[in-house]
Design a protein around this motif. Structure first.
Motif, mmCIF file in Angstrom:
data_model
loop_
_atom_site.group_PDB
_atom_site.id
_atom_site.type_symbol
_atom_site.label_atom_id
_atom_site.label_comp_id
_atom_site.label_asym_id
_atom_site.label_seq_id
_atom_site.Cartn_x
_atom_site.Cartn_y
_atom_site.Cartn_z
ATOM 1 N N ASP A 34 0.828 -1.208 0.000
ATOM 2 C CA ASP A 34 0.000 0.000 0.000
ATOM 3 C C ASP A 34 0.862 1.258 0.000
ATOM 4 O O ASP A 34 1.987 1.248 0.504
ATOM 5 N N TYR A 49 -0.503 5.202 -10.289
ATOM 6 C CA TYR A 49 -1.380 4.022 -10.283
ATOM 7 C C TYR A 49 -1.584 3.439 -11.687
ATOM 8 O O TYR A 49 -1.850 2.270 -11.844
ATOM 9 N N LEU A 134 -5.240 -3.529 -8.473
ATOM 10 C CA LEU A 134 -5.041 -2.599 -7.366
ATOM 11 C C LEU A 134 -6.272 -1.722 -7.208
ATOM 12 O O LEU A 134 -7.127 -1.670 -8.092
ATOM 13 N N PHE A 135 -6.351 -1.061 -6.048
ATOM 14 C CA PHE A 135 -7.344 -0.002 -5.848
ATOM 15 C C PHE A 135 -6.603 1.313 -5.707
ATOM 16 O O PHE A 135 -5.692 1.420 -4.880
ATOM 17 N N ILE A 137 -7.233 5.252 -4.761
ATOM 18 C CA ILE A 137 -8.223 6.178 -4.211
ATOM 19 C C ILE A 137 -7.724 7.589 -4.476
ATOM 20 O O ILE A 137 -6.830 8.093 -3.792
ATOM 21 N N LEU A 160 -12.941 -1.719 1.452
ATOM 22 C CA LEU A 160 -12.082 -2.355 0.459
ATOM 23 C C LEU A 160 -11.013 -3.200 1.129
ATOM 24 O O LEU A 160 -10.704 -4.310 0.700
ATOM 25 N N HIS A 161 -10.455 -2.635 2.168
ATOM 26 C CA HIS A 161 -9.389 -3.329 2.873
ATOM 27 C C HIS A 161 -9.913 -4.607 3.525
ATOM 28 O O HIS A 161 -9.255 -5.638 3.522
ATOM 29 N N ARG A 169 -3.426 -1.053 -2.206
ATOM 30 C CA ARG A 169 -4.204 0.181 -2.346
ATOM 31 C C ARG A 169 -3.258 1.370 -2.356
ATOM 32 O O ARG A 169 -2.260 1.398 -1.653
#
Ligand code: ADP
Ligand code: ZN
Length: 710
Positions: A34, A49, A134-135, A137, A160-161, A169
């Motif tokens: 992360d 990202y 991946l996420f 944000i 999400l986690h 993330r």
């Protein structure tokens, strides 16, 4: 892995190297960890990202709060040949479900989603069945309840986690002071994330703040005309009414200014935003409803006609200027009225006490910032716990050092006046008393009899207004919260009143001075290159229209500038321009190389026709129509048609390239000239013969195409 990321950077994005932290961030995420990324606007967050999403298996899910931003980013990625899509409320059922299928089949590299869509049970279930890389944000500060962009859905993103503990993330933001950082980490459960903090400096932005002495609109107009006449910009106002008035006024002065606020219909807003993104030199006049998620890289100025509520807001709003790294201005006017109004709004706010305290503190910091006499950039960066060694040389206080004066005695007069009138009056009245005005109202209260009556005649009204503003900004006076604007003494004013402390105030300057260094990069283009620059821009515009994307999605200004400077002539040379990846090389190199080649040829061989005709031709070849060329060059259509006719006569250009006429129409007109025109082929008889159906410009060009019989 390093090679993979670098390879994507080179071949897809067309950039040669990573910036500051990009590489470590990308490594971190590619390796499945992360990250929390704090990077100023324009710093290059998206790549952090986007590259991992492409390098890792599966689709990168990007959570972004604003729809405009998504569409833009996706359009830009598709231009690069990346398989990207977005899901939000603007899509119909069919399209949405098609994209969902693509998601499940693992056909996407990236999917942008709005948070409210993401958080539906249905969508989360869908994600369980899709390969996820991946996420990301984006705009992570929206999670902060203290912040000005708070979005309740963001709080739920910690889900999400819990549901996808093994998927990396990455949270990103451009605005985060210390408390906001903590909130992001805590609310999104990112305790194990590595934090990457890039400097907050935006060196290409020149910060300029000046006092409104009652002529803010004129000053704004002068600023735009003098420094940004054909640039895109944003003007922020506090109220809808002021937005409307300012936009109307600027338009009346001949600028392309469009209003934008929450009171306009969604359709009008959409339309104005669209024009801002797709046309050159549009000025948006807006309330703060406009801007977040506006990714336009070539905004050359952001002007504030009112004071923002906090330094964060100021930094964020001004940060919309100059994302492309080229010189830009953050210009602000503010005055006594702003200070009073904001203080009252804050006092009347519905928020609970804790909130109010925070808001109050933020406003105090903002006011302090406007009044400082030292480098603005140093102060701004300090606020974000960043540091700048030397004064910047690119803000108003650096460019025109502020003069201060010992205002102790004058301040005592002002403070006494507040005291002697029982702290029950507003600024206007207090100034009238100080000036000893002969007014019924003053007499009625008996204030013509008190000691402060008329003791301030050495200053004029404007000067007093500036003094009161500074006293309020420094918290020596407070504004009542009942809304009458009465001023009261505060604890802090005592030492000054008693003469225990001297007070230095700033002398006002008339106009926030501009930086001369590196200003107006495009206007520095040599005259000879200007035609090329314009031709390249026109070509870009035509390509953008074909693909229905903003021009900068084709190429940024910076890339076009590089073409002007380096004048590439081969595909290989073209591919070395920053911002040219494989896909764009293939799609666009030929068009742009043609224009450059033509430019070089005519520069080497300027014999065939005069320069002005040549310029017209270049614009024509770049895709402009005659009347567009006329508007663009500020010449009449007749002149342009004259150029074009000459070029047709010399066979430098084909008639069909110039006029929008069918073969048949051309034939008919040519015959008309030959058959019933007079000897020297005057235009008027032909014009009359067709009863004005073809205007003179067209006729002139057709005439030029006729071979003169020997
Ligand atoms: P942010 O989201 O941080 O505001 P962007 O991701 O939009 O910034 O990037 C700003 C600009 O910088 C974009 O035009 C982007 O293409 C460019 N950029 C980003 N990284 C690099 C790089 N390594 N080399 C050259 N240009 C870059
Ligand atoms: Zn400075």
């Amino acid at each position: 892995m390093e090679n993979k990321a670098l390879h994507i950077l080179n071949s897809t994005f067309g950039y040669s190297e990573f910036r500051q932290h990009q590489q470590s961030i990308i490594e971190q995420v590619i390796n499945g960890n992360d990250a929390v990324v704090l990077m100023p606007t324009g710093g290059g967050k998206s790549l952090c990202y986007q590259i991992p999403a492409m390098a890792r298996k599966g689709v990168g899910i990007i959570i972004s709060p604003l729809i405009a931003l998504m569409q833009d980013q996706v359009a830009a990625l598709q231009q690069l040949g990346v398989s990207a899509a977005f899901l939000n409320s603007t899509l119909d059922e069919v399209t949405s479900s098609e994209i969902e299928q693509q998601l499940l089949r693992g056909e996407l590299d990236m999917l942008y989603v709005a948070p409210e869509r993401l958080m539906t049970g249905r969508f989360l279930n869908l994600l369980e069945n899709a390969p996820i890389a991946l996420f990301a944000i984006d705009e992570a500060h929206c999670v902060s309840q203290w912040g000005h962009d708070f979005r309740p859905e963001y709080i739920q993103l910690s889900v999400l986690h819990e549901r996808f503990p093994h998927i990396p993330r990455i949270a990103l933001t451009a605005t985060a002071d210390e408390p906001t950082r903590k909130e992001i980490i805590q609310r999104l459960a990112l305790e194990n994330a590595e934090m990457f903090v890039s400097g907050f400096d935006r060196p290409n932005i020149c910060y300029r703040i000046a006092q409104n002495q009652g002529n803010a609109k004129d000053q704004l107009l002068r600023f735009i005309l003098n420094e940004h006449e054909s640039d895109a910009g944003i003007v922020y106002c506090l109220s809808r009414k002021k937005v409307e008035q300012t936009a109307a006024w600027l338009s009346a002065k001949g600028l392309n200014a469009l209003p934008y606020h929450a009171g306009l219909s969604a359709q009008v807003r959409q339309q104005h935003q669209h024009r801002f993104l797709t046309e050159d030199s549009i000025i948006i006049v807006a309330t703060i409803a406009f801007g977040m998620g506006i990714d336009k890289p070539d905004v050359r100025f952001v002007a504030h006609l009112n004071l923002p509520k906090s330094i964060e807001a100021y930094y964020q709003e001004t940060g919309r200027a100059g994302r492309d790294g080229l010189p830009s201005d953050a210009w602000m006017m503010y005055g006594l009225q702003d200070v009073i109004m904001l203080k009252q709004m804050m006092g009347n706010s519905e928020a609970d006490e804790a909130h109010k305290r925070v808001e109050h503190h933020k406003l105090e910091s903002m006011l302090g910032f406007t009044e400082i006499t030292t480098c603005r950039r140093q102060a701004l960066l300090k606020y974000f716990d960043d540091h700048l060694e030397e004064p910047c040389g690119n803000c108003d206080t650096c460019l025109t050092p502020v003069e201060t004066w010992d205002a102790t005695i004058v301040a005592q007069k002002a403070l006494s006046c507040v005291y002697k009138t029982n702290q029950r009056f507003g600024v206007t009245y207090l100034i009238d008393v100080l000036l000893g005005k002969d007014m019924a109202r003053i007499k009625q209260f008996g204030h013509d009899q008190i000691s402060v009556y008329g003791i301030g005649k050495e200053q004029d009204k404007k000067q007093w207004s500036s003094i009161f503003r500074q006293l309020i900004a420094r918290n020596l006076l407070s504004v009542d919260i009942e809304g009458h604007g009465n001023l009261r003494l505060t604890e802090q004013c005592r030492p000054v009143l008693r003469g225990e402390e001297t007070l230095h105030l700033r002398k006002e300057t008339k106009q926030a001075k501009s930086s001369q260094r590196g200003r107006k990069s495009f206007n520095n283009v040599k005259d000879a290159d200007k035609a090329l620059w314009e031709a390249l821009r026109t070509c870009r515009k035509a390509l953008a229209e074909e693909s229905d994307v903003p021009p900068y999605v084709i190429f940024h200004d910076a890339t076009l500038m590089e073409m002007v400077e380096r004048q590439p002539q081969t595909h290989d040379q073209f591919s070395k321009m920053s911002g040219v990846g494989e896909k764009k090389l293939e799609a666009y190199a030929d068009q742009f190389l043609d224009i450059i080649k033509h430019h070089i040829d005519t520069a080497a061989n300027p014999t065939s026709s005069s320069d002005t005709v040549e310029e017209t031709l270049q614009l024509l070849r770049a895709g402009m129509k005659a009347d567009e060329i006329a508007a663009h060059r500020n010449l009449t259509a007749t002149t342009i048609y004259g150029h074009l006719a000459k070029a047709i006569e010399l066979s430098e250009v084909e008639l069909q390239q110039v006029v929008d006429l069918s073969k048949n129409e051309i034939k008919v007109i040519q015959n008309a000239f030959l058959n019933f025109g007079d000897e020297d082929k005057k235009l008027k008889p032909i014009y009359d013969a067709f009863e004005g159906a073809f205007d003179y410009g067209l006729l002139q060009c057709v005439r030029a195409s006729i071979d003169i019989p020997m």
